[in-house]
Design a protein around this motif. Structure first.
Motif, PDB file in Angstrom:
ATOM      1  N   UNK A   1     -11.221  45.055  39.230  1.00 35.21           N
ATOM      2  CA  UNK A   1     -12.132  44.408  38.291  1.00 35.21           C
ATOM      3  C   UNK A   1     -12.966  45.407  37.492  1.00 35.21           C
TER       4      UNK A   1
ATOM      5  N   UNK B   1     -11.694  49.493  34.846  1.00 34.02           N
ATOM      6  CA  UNK B   1     -11.575  49.831  33.431  1.00 34.02           C
ATOM      7  C   UNK B   1     -12.914  50.217  32.824  1.00 34.02           C
TER       8      UNK B   1
ATOM      9  N   UNK C   1      -9.503  54.093  43.163  1.00 36.17           N
ATOM     10  CA  UNK C   1      -8.341  53.216  43.174  1.00 36.17           C
ATOM     11  C   UNK C   1      -7.051  54.021  43.350  1.00 36.17           C
TER      12      UNK C   1
ATOM     13  N   UNK D   1      -4.574  53.444  46.587  1.00 40.63           N
ATOM     14  CA  UNK D   1      -3.202  52.948  46.492  1.00 40.63           C
ATOM     15  C   UNK D   1      -2.177  54.030  46.821  1.00 40.63           C
TER      16      UNK D   1
ATOM     17  N   UNK E   1       1.751  41.486  39.080  1.00 40.44           N
ATOM     18  CA  UNK E   1       1.787  41.031  37.683  1.00 40.44           C
ATOM     19  C   UNK E   1       1.320  39.578  37.597  1.00 40.44           C
TER      20      UNK E   1
ATOM     21  N   UNK F   1      -8.521  45.317  29.214  1.00 46.29           N
ATOM     22  CA  UNK F   1      -9.869  45.250  29.785  1.00 46.29           C
ATOM     23  C   UNK F   1     -10.414  43.835  29.704  1.00 46.29           C
TER      24      UNK F   1
ATOM     25  N   UNK G   1      -8.357  41.348  32.036  1.00 44.80           N
ATOM     26  CA  UNK G   1      -8.218  41.609  33.469  1.00 44.80           C
ATOM     27  C   UNK G   1      -9.549  41.911  34.143  1.00 44.80           C
ATOM     28  N   UNK G   2     -10.360  42.740  33.489  1.00 44.77           N
ATOM     29  CA  UNK G   2     -11.528  43.285  34.171  1.00 44.77           C
ATOM     30  C   UNK G   2     -12.431  42.206  34.761  1.00 44.77           C
TER      31      UNK G   2
ATOM     32  N   UNK H   1       6.455  44.410  34.697  1.00 40.57           N
ATOM     33  CA  UNK H   1       5.790  44.523  35.996  1.00 40.57           C
ATOM     34  C   UNK H   1       5.472  45.954  36.406  1.00 40.57           C
TER      35      UNK H   1
ATOM     36  N   UNK I   1       2.593  47.502  34.169  1.00 35.92           N
ATOM     37  CA  UNK I   1       1.245  47.021  34.489  1.00 35.92           C
ATOM     38  C   UNK I   1       0.803  47.458  35.890  1.00 35.92           C
ATOM     39  N   UNK I   2       1.756  47.552  36.827  1.00 36.69           N
ATOM     40  CA  UNK I   2       1.388  47.987  38.172  1.00 36.69           C
ATOM     41  C   UNK I   2       0.769  49.383  38.135  1.00 36.69           C
ATOM     42  N   UNK I   3       1.402  50.287  37.377  1.00 35.94           N
ATOM     43  CA  UNK I   3       0.873  51.644  37.259  1.00 35.94           C
ATOM     44  C   UNK I   3      -0.467  51.657  36.525  1.00 35.94           C
TER      45      UNK I   3
ATOM     46  N   UNK J   1      -2.716  49.185  36.260  1.00 35.95           N
ATOM     47  CA  UNK J   1      -3.840  48.470  36.863  1.00 35.95           C
ATOM     48  C   UNK J   1      -4.018  48.693  38.349  1.00 35.95           C
ATOM     49  N   UNK J   2      -2.943  49.038  39.058  1.00 35.71           N
ATOM     50  CA  UNK J   2      -3.042  49.125  40.514  1.00 35.71           C
ATOM     51  C   UNK J   2      -2.965  50.566  41.014  1.00 35.71           C
ATOM     52  N   UNK J   3      -1.870  51.240  40.757  1.00 34.95           N
ATOM     53  CA  UNK J   3      -1.767  52.597  41.297  1.00 34.95           C
ATOM     54  C   UNK J   3      -2.505  53.596  40.407  1.00 34.95           C
ATOM     55  N   UNK J   4      -2.917  53.158  39.209  1.00 37.42           N
ATOM     56  CA  UNK J   4      -3.681  54.028  38.295  1.00 37.42           C
ATOM     57  C   UNK J   4      -2.955  55.351  38.041  1.00 37.42           C
ATOM     58  N   UNK J   5      -1.629  55.259  37.876  1.00 37.94           N
ATOM     59  CA  UNK J   5      -0.823  56.428  37.510  1.00 37.94           C
ATOM     60  C   UNK J   5      -0.682  56.468  35.991  1.00 37.94           C
TER      61      UNK J   5
END
Lengths: 181, 181
Positions: free
Chosen positions: A93, A96, A105, A109, A148, B89, B92-93, B144, B147-149, B151-155
């Motif tokens: 959340x 960003x 994060x 992960x 997603x 942002x 999602x944020x 998928x 967005x995973x990178x 928002x989630x793994x932040x790669x």
């Protein structure tokens, strides 16, 4: 104090979380928190990691496809539970808007993926999938469709989401597109 | 006024956005905003949709694999640009903390997916992929991992992320796991 940290995260977000606010919520003096963690980042990372370790079991059924399916179903169950939802909120959340969270994060992960990769290494050891299968990529192919729906398309997720994600990841492994490069 | 709405979203988030704050930022009276949109949800949805329509071109190269690859590369370029980042942002944020945003997000991405699906329908019409291919599932398999990178793994995400996502989606289509059920 880990539980208090997670509650604080879920309710007010990382930006507002301080060692003091967690101590207050836990009903202890802040020196008690500092005895275990040097800063809020360490405390939050530990709280998140412990929460995941307890809530998200890594299956070991002796069969790759079954392991993936059970893991994906477990992930869906956890993400739709209050503690799992709190973790996602906390890490996504505010990421960003608060640069510090992006780093937290990333570390969180990265640790989680590493922990999950044992499923793929076991399947390699059993000779079920090629030795050069990229374990991290398999996990990401598996969890991608689930996150997603949770975070982007805002569709409900359930066991059939998990099963479809499992088929997707398996098809990719079998087609050889998830090998180390 | 759409640009002002996006800037307001990116800077302060949906929760703080009002018709008044957008009007102020655009340097117009709020009645000018109300002349075009009845409420802030309509304004934001329109601003987001227009932004995506302008920034994210749907390729039509006559070849399924090339269309998917160009689309995925375009998505990465857009998501890493300031306007794309602002849209992510905004949607999602705050979605996990402001229930109203989850609904806005669902409507926005449902519209976007529908728009993207033309790539899959064209491939079906050309006979490249089975007629019962689930267009929405193909788009989700493709985007998928990206967005995973993000928002989630932040790669970091780049053209190679896009190419890998394309291979994943193609493998799934060819294995027949993305058919309508």
């Amino acid at each position: 104090m880990r539980a208090a940290a997670l509650e604080e995260l879920a309710d007010r977000g990382y930006a507002a979380l301080t060692i003091e606010s967690v101590a207050r919520r836990a009903g202890v003096h802040k020196t008690s928190v500092y005895r275990h963690w040097t800063d809020r980042e360490g405390l939050v990372l530990d709280a998140l990691t412990t929460n995941v370790a307890g809530g998200l079991v890594i299956p070991d059924t002796g069969h790759f496809e079954t392991d993936l399916r059970e893991f994906a179903r477990g992930l869906v169950a956890w993400l739709t539970s209050p503690p799992g939802n709190a973790v996602v909120q906390a890490t996504v959340a505010d990421a960003s808007r608060v640069p510090e969270i992006a780093d937290l994060q990333r570390r969180f992960y990265a640790g989680r993926l590493q922990r999950d990769e044992v499923m793929i290494r076991r399947a390699i050891d059993r000779g079920e999938i090629p030795a050069d299968t990229d374990a991290a990529e398999v996990i990401k192919a598996l969890v991608g469709p689930i996150y997603l729906r949770l975070l982007i398309t805002a569709e409900p997720i359930d066991a059939s989401t998990a099963d479809r994600a499992t088929e997707l990841a398996l098809a990719a492994v079998r087609a050889g597109v998830l090998r180390s490069r």
